[in-house]
Write a protein that holds these residues in place. Sequence first.
Motif, PDB file in Angstrom:
ATOM      1  N   TYR A 166       0.855  -1.186   0.000  1.00 50.57           N
ATOM      2  CA  TYR A 166       0.000   0.000   0.000  1.00 50.57           C
ATOM      3  C   TYR A 166       0.890   1.235   0.000  1.00 50.57           C
ATOM      4  O   TYR A 166       2.059   1.191   0.406  1.00 50.57           O
ATOM      5  CB  TYR A 166      -0.919   0.008   1.232  1.00 50.57           C
ATOM      6  N   LEU A 167       0.330   2.338  -0.471  1.00 56.83           N
ATOM      7  CA  LEU A 167       1.039   3.612  -0.450  1.00 56.83           C
ATOM      8  C   LEU A 167       0.646   4.404   0.793  1.00 56.83           C
ATOM      9  O   LEU A 167      -0.508   4.370   1.225  1.00 56.83           O
ATOM     10  CB  LEU A 167       0.691   4.445  -1.686  1.00 56.83           C
ATOM     11  N   VAL A 168       1.621   5.129   1.339  1.00 57.56           N
ATOM     12  CA  VAL A 168       1.402   5.968   2.520  1.00 57.56           C
ATOM     13  C   VAL A 168       1.979   7.351   2.254  1.00 57.56           C
ATOM     14  O   VAL A 168       3.047   7.484   1.650  1.00 57.56           O
ATOM     15  CB  VAL A 168       2.077   5.360   3.768  1.00 57.56           C
ATOM     16  N   ARG A 169       1.258   8.356   2.732  1.00 60.74           N
ATOM     17  CA  ARG A 169       1.733   9.731   2.583  1.00 60.74           C
ATOM     18  C   ARG A 169       1.432  10.525   3.843  1.00 60.74           C
ATOM     19  O   ARG A 169       0.304  10.468   4.360  1.00 60.74           O
ATOM     20  CB  ARG A 169       1.053  10.392   1.387  1.00 60.74           C
ATOM     21  N   PRO A 185       0.502  13.930   4.862  1.00 61.50           N
ATOM     22  CA  PRO A 185       0.010  15.102   4.123  1.00 61.50           C
ATOM     23  C   PRO A 185       0.690  16.411   4.509  1.00 61.50           C
ATOM     24  O   PRO A 185       0.544  17.414   3.802  1.00 61.50           O
ATOM     25  CB  PRO A 185      -1.486  15.128   4.470  1.00 61.50           C
ATOM     26  N   GLU A 186       1.443  16.395   5.601  1.00 62.61           N
ATOM     27  CA  GLU A 186       2.160  17.602   6.002  1.00 62.61           C
ATOM     28  C   GLU A 186       3.470  17.767   5.234  1.00 62.61           C
ATOM     29  O   GLU A 186       4.142  18.793   5.354  1.00 62.61           O
ATOM     30  CB  GLU A 186       2.426  17.570   7.511  1.00 62.61           C
ATOM     31  N   LEU A 187       3.826  16.744   4.461  1.00 67.77           N
ATOM     32  CA  LEU A 187       5.034  16.801   3.640  1.00 67.77           C
ATOM     33  C   LEU A 187       4.657  16.795   2.170  1.00 67.77           C
ATOM     34  O   LEU A 187       3.632  16.228   1.785  1.00 67.77           O
ATOM     35  CB  LEU A 187       5.934  15.588   3.909  1.00 67.77           C
ATOM     36  N   GLY A 188       5.484  17.400   1.337  1.00 68.53           N
ATOM     37  CA  GLY A 188       5.364  17.219  -0.102  1.00 68.53           C
ATOM     38  C   GLY A 188       6.157  15.976  -0.454  1.00 68.53           C
ATOM     39  O   GLY A 188       5.641  14.861  -0.468  1.00 68.53           O
ATOM     40  N   GLY A 230      16.522   1.274  10.344  1.00 65.91           N
ATOM     41  CA  GLY A 230      16.553  -0.063   9.766  1.00 65.91           C
ATOM     42  C   GLY A 230      15.263  -0.480   9.095  1.00 65.91           C
ATOM     43  O   GLY A 230      15.049  -1.668   8.840  1.00 65.91           O
ATOM     44  N   ILE A 231      14.403   0.489   8.780  1.00 62.87           N
ATOM     45  CA  ILE A 231      13.141   0.207   8.094  1.00 62.87           C
ATOM     46  C   ILE A 231      13.226   0.796   6.689  1.00 62.87           C
ATOM     47  O   ILE A 231      13.356   2.011   6.522  1.00 62.87           O
ATOM     48  CB  ILE A 231      11.948   0.815   8.852  1.00 62.87           C
ATOM     49  N   VAL A 232      13.173  -0.079   5.686  1.00 67.74           N
ATOM     50  CA  VAL A 232      13.351   0.363   4.302  1.00 67.74           C
ATOM     51  C   VAL A 232      12.009   0.355   3.580  1.00 67.74           C
ATOM     52  O   VAL A 232      11.408  -0.700   3.369  1.00 67.74           O
ATOM     53  CB  VAL A 232      14.356  -0.532   3.549  1.00 67.74           C
ATOM     54  N   ALA A 233      11.533   1.538   3.226  1.00 68.28           N
ATOM     55  CA  ALA A 233      10.330   1.680   2.410  1.00 68.28           C
ATOM     56  C   ALA A 233      10.734   1.689   0.942  1.00 68.28           C
ATOM     57  O   ALA A 233      11.916   1.791   0.605  1.00 68.28           O
ATOM     58  CB  ALA A 233       9.600   2.975   2.766  1.00 68.28           C
ATOM     59  N   ARG A 234       9.758   1.595   0.068  1.00 67.53           N
ATOM     60  CA  ARG A 234      10.021   1.782  -1.367  1.00 67.53           C
ATOM     61  C   ARG A 234       9.758   3.242  -1.686  1.00 67.53           C
ATOM     62  O   ARG A 234       8.629   3.724  -1.530  1.00 67.53           O
ATOM     63  CB  ARG A 234       9.109   0.870  -2.194  1.00 67.53           C
ATOM     64  N   HIS A 235      10.806   3.944  -2.083  1.00 69.29           N
ATOM     65  CA  HIS A 235      10.624   5.329  -2.510  1.00 69.29           C
ATOM     66  C   HIS A 235       9.796   5.349  -3.796  1.00 69.29           C
ATOM     67  O   HIS A 235       9.690   4.335  -4.501  1.00 69.29           O
ATOM     68  CB  HIS A 235      11.979   5.991  -2.755  1.00 69.29           C
ATOM     69  N   THR A 236       9.214   6.479  -4.121  1.00 66.77           N
ATOM     70  CA  THR A 236       8.423   6.574  -5.361  1.00 66.77           C
ATOM     71  C   THR A 236       8.953   7.688  -6.263  1.00 66.77           C
ATOM     72  O   THR A 236       8.221   8.217  -7.099  1.00 66.77           O
ATOM     73  CB  THR A 236       6.933   6.830  -5.049  1.00 66.77           C
ATOM     74  N   ALA A 237      10.220   8.015  -6.096  1.00 71.03           N
ATOM     75  CA  ALA A 237      10.803   9.109  -6.877  1.00 71.03           C
ATOM     76  C   ALA A 237      10.777   8.832  -8.373  1.00 71.03           C
ATOM     77  O   ALA A 237      10.693   9.759  -9.180  1.00 71.03           O
ATOM     78  CB  ALA A 237      12.239   9.362  -6.412  1.00 71.03           C
ATOM     79  N   ASN A 238      10.843   7.547  -8.758  1.00 70.93           N
ATOM     80  CA  ASN A 238      10.874   7.225 -10.191  1.00 70.93           C
ATOM     81  C   ASN A 238       9.541   6.682 -10.701  1.00 70.93           C
ATOM     82  O   ASN A 238       9.488   6.060 -11.754  1.00 70.93           O
ATOM     83  CB  ASN A 238      12.002   6.234 -10.492  1.00 70.93           C
ATOM     84  N   TYR A 239       8.467   6.915  -9.966  1.00 68.04           N
ATOM     85  CA  TYR A 239       7.124   6.586 -10.449  1.00 68.04           C
ATOM     86  C   TYR A 239       6.466   7.859 -10.968  1.00 68.04           C
ATOM     87  O   TYR A 239       6.220   8.799 -10.196  1.00 68.04           O
ATOM     88  CB  TYR A 239       6.256   6.008  -9.328  1.00 68.04           C
ATOM     89  N   GLN A 240       6.174   7.889 -12.269  1.00 68.01           N
ATOM     90  CA  GLN A 240       5.491   9.053 -12.825  1.00 68.01           C
ATOM     91  C   GLN A 240       4.113   9.199 -12.183  1.00 68.01           C
ATOM     92  O   GLN A 240       3.374   8.235 -12.050  1.00 68.01           O
ATOM     93  CB  GLN A 240       5.341   8.920 -14.338  1.00 68.01           C
ATOM     94  N   LEU A 266       3.696  10.061  -9.089  1.00 73.35           N
ATOM     95  CA  LEU A 266       3.912  10.041  -7.637  1.00 73.35           C
ATOM     96  C   LEU A 266       5.088  10.939  -7.268  1.00 73.35           C
ATOM     97  O   LEU A 266       5.003  11.727  -6.332  1.00 73.35           O
ATOM     98  CB  LEU A 266       4.164   8.613  -7.140  1.00 73.35           C
ATOM     99  N   ASN A 267       6.202  10.764  -7.976  1.00 76.02           N
ATOM    100  CA  ASN A 267       7.344  11.683  -7.880  1.00 76.02           C
ATOM    101  C   ASN A 267       7.804  11.950  -6.449  1.00 76.02           C
ATOM    102  O   ASN A 267       8.089  13.087  -6.073  1.00 76.02           O
ATOM    103  CB  ASN A 267       7.003  13.008  -8.577  1.00 76.02           C
ATOM    104  N   GLY A 268       7.840  10.882  -5.653  1.00 73.71           N
ATOM    105  CA  GLY A 268       8.368  11.003  -4.301  1.00 73.71           C
ATOM    106  C   GLY A 268       7.369  11.458  -3.255  1.00 73.71           C
ATOM    107  O   GLY A 268       7.725  11.591  -2.080  1.00 73.71           O
ATOM    108  N   ARG A 269       6.113  11.677  -3.646  1.00 76.52           N
ATOM    109  CA  ARG A 269       5.113  12.184  -2.694  1.00 76.52           C
ATOM    110  C   ARG A 269       4.481  11.077  -1.849  1.00 76.52           C
ATOM    111  O   ARG A 269       3.663  11.350  -0.976  1.00 76.52           O
ATOM    112  CB  ARG A 269       4.013  12.951  -3.442  1.00 76.52           C
ATOM    113  N   TRP A 270       4.821   9.829  -2.115  1.00 77.21           N
ATOM    114  CA  TRP A 270       4.294   8.697  -1.365  1.00 77.21           C
ATOM    115  C   TRP A 270       5.436   7.731  -1.051  1.00 77.21           C
ATOM    116  O   TRP A 270       6.479   7.757  -1.710  1.00 77.21           O
ATOM    117  CB  TRP A 270       3.221   7.948  -2.165  1.00 77.21           C
ATOM    118  N   LEU A 271       5.215   6.861  -0.080  1.00 76.23           N
ATOM    119  CA  LEU A 271       6.100   5.733   0.185  1.00 76.23           C
ATOM    120  C   LEU A 271       5.274   4.460   0.083  1.00 76.23           C
ATOM    121  O   LEU A 271       4.098   4.447   0.455  1.00 76.23           O
ATOM    122  CB  LEU A 271       6.727   5.826   1.583  1.00 76.23           C
ATOM    123  N   ARG A 272       5.890   3.403  -0.412  1.00 75.47           N
ATOM    124  CA  ARG A 272       5.180   2.124  -0.520  1.00 75.47           C
ATOM    125  C   ARG A 272       5.729   1.142   0.512  1.00 75.47           C
ATOM    126  O   ARG A 272       6.947   1.037   0.692  1.00 75.47           O
ATOM    127  CB  ARG A 272       5.348   1.536  -1.927  1.00 75.47           C
TER     128      ARG A 272
END
Length: 358
Positions: free
Chosen positions: A296-299, A301-304, A317-327, A329-335
């Motif tokens: 699932y994606l998490v955001r 809302p107080e952050l861009g 030690g907790i690794v999320a999936r960044h979304t910087a390379n998802y058109q 999303l552009n880093g506005r969410w974490l998976r």
Amino acid sequence: MNWPIHGSNPQYIYNHLQLPMPKNIIDFSVNVNPFGPPALLKEKWIRWFAAVSDYPDPNNSELIEVISEKEKLPRSSILPGNGGAELIGLLAKMFSGKRVLLIQPTFSEYERMCTANGCQISNLILKENDWEIPVDDLSSKLARADVLFLCHPNNPTGIIYSEQLLLQIVNACQQQDCFLVIDEAFYDFTDESNTIASYLKDYNMLIIIRSMTKMYAIPGLRLGYILAAPSIIKELHQNQAHWSVNALALLAGKECLLADNYINKTKTFVSIERKRMVHALQQAGYLVSASRVNFYLVRDPELGDQLPLFMFLVKKGIVARHTANYQGLNGRWLRFSIKQTHENDILLKELLAWKKKS
């Protein structure tokens, strides 16, 4: 910032960020079954070891037979491959130079492989938060496309669409003489059946990709298959390397496809844990995608850009999936993937701590 292009292999994240790698890491960036591979694979592994001294069946005959029985499709409509990545590459080669439409955000390998094969890429970027597909907009774009790639259930949002909408898309593609490739890598994690594989006999331009690495937690073995019209399978097979699927993957694949109890147990657990996590995170003020699968994606809302939250977690030690390379999303969410309950609890604890801190 040049991020690693996929989840898993967290050492590359720490190297990229120039951070020391903690001794204990929970990798939420990889979307495989939290139970690990079916127990039967471990029980049979020693017996299977002898298979490494011989060449695998280049025709994948026994695996195809099991898939044929499971999917109620002829053997000529099935092509096993060395994971979804190889199958996407074979499709991209078949569509070399064609006009490819992608519904974004989506799995990055479609664009990467199609670009490598000289395809012209266009995008339909979905509206954030609900990620609904506007059929009218899609239809107009299909008039200028030869191929449409649709990831369903969607990666990275976890969203699924109704059978009615999927059939609208299939019909729109048929009317425009456009191939439709549906990547169903996560279809078997959903509570309800949402595949349209049964319509393959009616639509000769429909192609379905299945991954076996996600549900059965065997990404190191690399295994998946394509379902399509025999003419498409024949063309893809002609471009596939001999012995593409290794002997151990062939043996494991047959066992996995028969593990119905394991699949049902997984679906129940994932559904319960996902609902629990989503509810707790929404109560804490996070935005969460309406996922129906094992991630699932998490955001916040107080952050861009969610980079501050990503860094807060990765240092623990907790690794999320960044979304910087998802058109789109552009880093506005974490998976985040669904892990074992105690691991999900650790993630929840830290996400709640972030909210209190901020």
